[in-house]
Design an enzyme around this catalytic site. Structure first.
Site, PDB file in Angstrom:
ATOM      1  N   ASP A  29       1.158  14.588  -9.257  1.00 23.79           N
ATOM      2  CA  ASP A  29       0.732  14.494  -7.866  1.00 23.79           C
ATOM      3  C   ASP A  29      -0.418  15.468  -7.632  1.00 23.79           C
ATOM      4  O   ASP A  29      -0.402  16.593  -8.120  1.00 23.79           O
ATOM      5  CB  ASP A  29       1.911  14.821  -6.926  1.00 23.79           C
ATOM      6  CG  ASP A  29       1.649  14.363  -5.500  1.00 23.79           C
ATOM      7  OD1 ASP A  29       2.304  13.404  -5.057  1.00 23.79           O
ATOM      8  OD2 ASP A  29       0.782  14.976  -4.826  1.00 23.79           O
ATOM      9  N   HIS A  99       6.201   4.118  -4.999  1.00 28.46           N
ATOM     10  CA  HIS A  99       6.153   5.234  -5.945  1.00 28.46           C
ATOM     11  C   HIS A  99       7.383   6.102  -5.757  1.00 28.46           C
ATOM     12  O   HIS A  99       7.944   6.189  -4.667  1.00 28.46           O
ATOM     13  CB  HIS A  99       4.878   6.065  -5.760  1.00 28.46           C
ATOM     14  CG  HIS A  99       4.631   6.503  -4.351  1.00 28.46           C
ATOM     15  ND1 HIS A  99       4.080   5.671  -3.406  1.00 28.46           N
ATOM     16  CD2 HIS A  99       4.889   7.677  -3.724  1.00 28.46           C
ATOM     17  CE1 HIS A  99       3.999   6.313  -2.258  1.00 28.46           C
ATOM     18  NE2 HIS A  99       4.485   7.534  -2.413  1.00 28.46           N
TER      19      HIS A  99
HETATM   20  P1  AMP Z   1       4.038   9.444  -0.012  1.00 25.87           P
HETATM   21  O1  AMP Z   1       3.835  10.429   1.110  1.00 25.87           O
HETATM   22  O2  AMP Z   1       5.464   9.293  -0.424  1.00 25.87           O
HETATM   23  O3  AMP Z   1       3.348   8.115   0.263  1.00 25.87           O
HETATM   24  O4  AMP Z   1       3.339  10.093  -1.275  1.00 25.87           O
HETATM   25  C1  AMP Z   1       2.012   9.904  -1.656  1.00 25.87           C
HETATM   26  C2  AMP Z   1       1.680  10.994  -2.641  1.00 25.87           C
HETATM   27  O5  AMP Z   1       0.480  10.642  -3.305  1.00 25.87           O
HETATM   28  C3  AMP Z   1       1.445  12.370  -1.986  1.00 25.87           C
HETATM   29  O6  AMP Z   1       2.383  13.312  -2.520  1.00 25.87           O
HETATM   30  C4  AMP Z   1      -0.004  12.702  -2.389  1.00 25.87           C
HETATM   31  O7  AMP Z   1      -0.191  14.069  -2.671  1.00 25.87           O
HETATM   32  C5  AMP Z   1      -0.200  11.824  -3.619  1.00 25.87           C
HETATM   33  N1  AMP Z   1      -1.586  11.468  -3.910  1.00 25.87           N
HETATM   34  C6  AMP Z   1      -2.529  11.012  -3.045  1.00 25.87           C
HETATM   35  N2  AMP Z   1      -3.686  10.764  -3.699  1.00 25.87           N
HETATM   36  C7  AMP Z   1      -3.462  11.072  -5.005  1.00 25.87           C
HETATM   37  C8  AMP Z   1      -4.275  11.040  -6.183  1.00 25.87           C
HETATM   38  N3  AMP Z   1      -5.560  10.632  -6.177  1.00 25.87           N
HETATM   39  N4  AMP Z   1      -3.716  11.439  -7.359  1.00 25.87           N
HETATM   40  C9  AMP Z   1      -2.438  11.870  -7.392  1.00 25.87           C
HETATM   41  N5  AMP Z   1      -1.624  11.903  -6.328  1.00 25.87           N
HETATM   42  C10 AMP Z   1      -2.124  11.525  -5.146  1.00 25.87           C
END
Ligand code: AMP
Ligand code: ZN
Length: 119
Positions: A29, A99
């Protein structure tokens, strides 16, 4: 499709991958909430838990198998971890490609309930 995680899967947006097979990708993440914070996603675009059909339910099982393996590989199987899926508005899902967050490496706080910003 204009989906951040589909772009990570196809490689047009970079990620720090820790696992990949024909069905699943896992990567760190970008904003870790714990010392170990990995996202495990299916390569097929499923928007959320609400859209999981009986046909693609096996991928959800496989994600749990991958989580079990990654917990060993990342050294958190013994100490423990959380596997979290956020779904929809109240679940504060921000990326609409299903995810699972694998979190560990420190004692995690109590699960939060209703947030102050809840409308
Ligand atoms: P959610 O809030 O459950 O939808 O989680 C989305 C997650 O994606 C968050 O923890 C973000 O930090 C992560 N995220 C967003 N963009 C990226 C990226 N480019 N690479 C890795 N993680 C990401
Ligand atoms: Zn997607």
């Amino acid at each position: 499709m204009d989906c951040l995680f589909c772009k990570i899967i196809e490689g047009s947006i970079p990620s720090n991958k820790v696992f990949e097979n024909e069905n699943i990708v896992a990567f760190h993440d970008i904003q870790p909430a714990a010392p170990i914070h990995v996202l495990i996603i299916p390569k097929v675009h499923i928007a959320s838990m609400n859209e999981v059909s009986p046909e693609n339910m096996p991928i959800i099982a496989e994600i749990h198998q991958v989580a079990q393996k990654l917990a060993v590989d990342l050294g958190i199987a013994e100490s423990g971890f959380r596997l979290i899926n956020n779904c929809g508005r109240d679940g504060e899902q921000t990326v609409h490609h299903i995810h699972f967050h694998l979190l560990g490496g420190a004692k995690l706080g109590a699960l939060t309930g209703i947030s102050n910003s809840h409308q």
